[in-house]
Structure formats: C-alpha cells, structure tokens
Design a protein around this motif. Structure first.
Motif, short mmCIF file in Angstrom:
data_model
loop_
_atom_site.label_atom_id
_atom_site.label_comp_id
_atom_site.label_asym_id
_atom_site.label_seq_id
_atom_site.Cartn_x
_atom_site.Cartn_y
_atom_site.Cartn_z
N GLU A 1 0.73 -1.25 -0.06
CA GLU A 1 0.06 -0.01 0.11
C GLU A 1 0.91 1.29 0.11
O GLU A 1 0.57 2.37 -0.64
N TYR B 1 -0.55 -4.20 4.94
CA TYR B 1 0.01 -3.37 3.86
C TYR B 1 0.88 -4.20 2.62
O TYR B 1 0.75 -4.02 1.66
N ALA C 1 -0.94 4.54 5.80
CA ALA C 1 0.28 4.06 6.88
C ALA C 1 1.27 5.15 7.06
O ALA C 1 2.17 5.13 7.61
#
Length: 370
Positions: free
Chosen positions: A16, A131, A201
């Motif tokens: 991600e 992620y 994130a």
C-alpha cells in the motif's frame, strides 16, 4: 563506493505504501519482458562493476541487487554477472534487497556467491499482512516467514528491514521479541507523510520518536538477546566518533561520495531511489563511470544552503545533514531542502541515546549541545 543495481522497477507485490513500481500496482509483472530487458543489460552491468571496482582501487566492493523486486530476474542471469566478476578474481561483496517471497529458487545462487540477503518484513503477521500483499490481495507473512527459515537452514546470512508505519509503531518491542527469538538482526525505516503520495500508513513523528526511545531502552538492557538494530548502533558510533558521522546513507554530508546506481539500460543515477527520474540521470555507462562520477554535482551546494535555511542553528545538523535528498524531493520538491518530516524524531532519538551513553558509557564521550 557502494554500487546499486536496479534490476527492474516491477514487483510481484502491491504494498500500500510503496514508492517504487512501474505503472499499475495491480498489474502482474511480465516476467519474460523483465528478464529479456535485464539480459540485454548484462554487459552494461558488468562494465559498471568493473569500472566501480577500479575506482575503488581494486579493493573489496559492495554491489547490492535492488528493485522493484530483483528476484523476478531469473537466478541464472544474476549468476552470469556474478560469475563474470568471479572469473576476473574481483573482490565483490554481493547483497540483495528483496521482499522475500521468491527465496527458494535463489538459494543455490545465494550459497554459491555468498550473497547477503536483506528481507523486508513489517513485524508480526497482523502488521505485515495489512500492507504487504500480493497482486491478488493475498497475505505474504507466512510465505516470507517460511522462507526466512529456509535461509536459516541453509546458513545464508541475512537481516530484516522493518518499515515502521501507523500500523506497527506501538508494537515495536513485540516485533523485536519476535525477531530476537530467531536471532535476526534488523534495520528500520520510518514511513512519514510525503507530498503527492498515498497517505495510507503515514506515521506521526511523536508516535515514532516515543516508540523508538522505548525500543532502544528495551534493546540496550536486554541481556538475553544480542541482535543488532542497525540505526541504534550507527547512531552510537556517530556520537562516539563525531568526526566520522553516522555511517548510514541518509545521514551523510553528501551521499554521492558513497553510492552510485545503474539500471539494466546502463543509465546511471545517484542511488536506487532516483532510478527512472529522467532529470536525475547522471549519464550512461557508455560515457564512462569515472567521467560520470567526476561531473555529477546534484547535491554539492545542499549543505551550504541547509545551514542558512531549514537547518539553521540545528543542534544535530552535523549528524543528520538534512536527511535524505530524495525524501526532501518527495516532500518538498527540492533536493536542497531538508527532509523536514524526520527532524523532531531524529532530535529526540539522538538526545535519548546520548543521555544513555553519558550515564553508562565508561569511555570518553564528546560533548554535544542537544
């Protein structure tokens, strides 16, 4: 000087937060095309390593295979480059930075050429699989954890790179315990916000600095496990030997003195982060590496500008030198700015480690105004 070879910008994952990649993250890489491109570039890469070895006065030279994901390249192709250097009796220290999903097919190559492996793993399963996922969305932790065991079984030296995000920042001690149990040393990167990037994130500096100081205290007091946490040892070295600085790429006065990168087309860049940025291309290996290095001057005025602007009166400037130029470019669009996302976190981390050394280190410690 360390050489970095960008094998491909393609990857088999779609993390991600990743800044790398070549187009659509959901698109599976075309392995035939990727390998053909690399195969055509073998002579370029071989010449680059030859010239870098000469520039290093024929002393041991580190070459790091990078990506994208370098293990998308057929092992026989990377072996071709390494074998050429072996036949020339060049003293090359081989390393590779990989996501760790394709390790098994590379084990014989790693063993034959004594390749040191760096694997990206973002902590425990619950952190990593949020992620770091496959193109189809499948998790990767179990695959990588199994492949780490394969490296251990085959006595292949490796360490781990942990990207610290909003997802794992509060669990760093648990991550440390998990890695220490397997005797795995690690480095860490912090994922701070960057302009024009997906904000997933993104890490808050206060969360990072608090968690890192807690991790340092736990690590330094841990008498049972003796794994290396790269940034901590590097900062300690920088504090004890301030004339030499912190021995890490994003803490250097001018990283151009230490790194140079090439891609499979023979194009030369300051480091792997810049590969594909046309305006940061230094030239092509056909121009001669010595000539390229002598004439590249991307960051020559950076320090002079920083001490007058972003870093004026900063107490840790001679440790930090404004951070990574690429990060500054991503954040502010200018390599001559400081990587402001890291400032508060670095100040607190250095001050914390320095105070510990002042209290417990038995040797002489240079005075710092922090």
């Amino acid at each position: 000087m360390t050489g970095l070879v960008s094998c491909t910008l393609d990857c088999n994952l779609k993390c991600e937060y990743c800044f790398e990649g070549n187009g659509d993250k959901d698109k599976c890489p075309d392995l035939k095309k990727i390998n053909l491109r690399f195969e055509k570039g073998i002579d370029y890469i071989d010449s680059y390593i030859d010239e870098l070895y000469e520039l290093n006065n024929r002393e041991q030279t580190t070459i790091i295979w990078h990506g994208g994901e370098p293990t998308l390249i057929d092992p026989e192709l990377l072996s071709e480059v390494m074998n050429r250097q072996h036949e020339k009796q060049h003293k090359i220290k081989w390393q590779i930075q990989t996501n760790g999903t394709l390790i098994p097919k590379y084990v014989p190559t790693f063993k034959k050429y004594k390749v040191y492996v760096g694997i990206s793993i973002d902590g425990l399963k619950k952190h990593h699989d949020k992620y770091r996922i496959m193109k189809n969305g499948n998790p990767t932790f179990d695959i990588i954890n199994k492949n780490i065991d394969i490296l251990i079984e085959n006595k292949i030296p490796f360490s781990v790179l942990v990207t610290i995000t909003d997802n794992n920042v509060h669990d760093l001690i648990d991550i440390y315990k998990f890695l220490a149990k397997k005797n795995i040393s690690f480095n860490f990167n912090a994922l701070y916000p960057r302009c024009n990037e997906n904000d997933k994130a993104d890490l808050q500096v206060q969360d990072f600095s608090n968690a890192i100081c807690e991790l340092f205290d736990y690590w330094i007091e841990d008498q049972e496990n003796k794994i290396i946490i790269g940034p901590f040892e590097q900062i300690i070295e920088g504090i004890l030997k301030p004339d030499r600085g912190v021995p890490a790429c994003n803490w250097q006065k001018n990283c151009l003195d230490s790194f140079v990168a090439i891609d499979a087309q023979g194009d030369v860049y300051p480091c792997e982060h810049w590969v594909g940025y046309e305006d940061m291309k230094s030239g092509n290996i056909t121009d001669g590496l010595k000539n390229i290095i002598e004439n590249r001057a991307y960051f020559d005025n950076r320090v002079d500008q920083l001490i007058k602007t972003d870093c004026i009166n900063c107490p840790i400037f001679k440790f930090c030198y404004g951070g990574c130029p690429w990060n500054a470019y991503m954040l502010l669009g200018d390599v001559n700015r400081a990587d402001l996302s890291i400032c508060d976190g670095r100040k607190k981390m250095i001050a914390h480690i320095y105070q510990y050394l002042k209290k417990y280190y038995k040797g002489e410690i240079p005075e710092l105004e922090l």
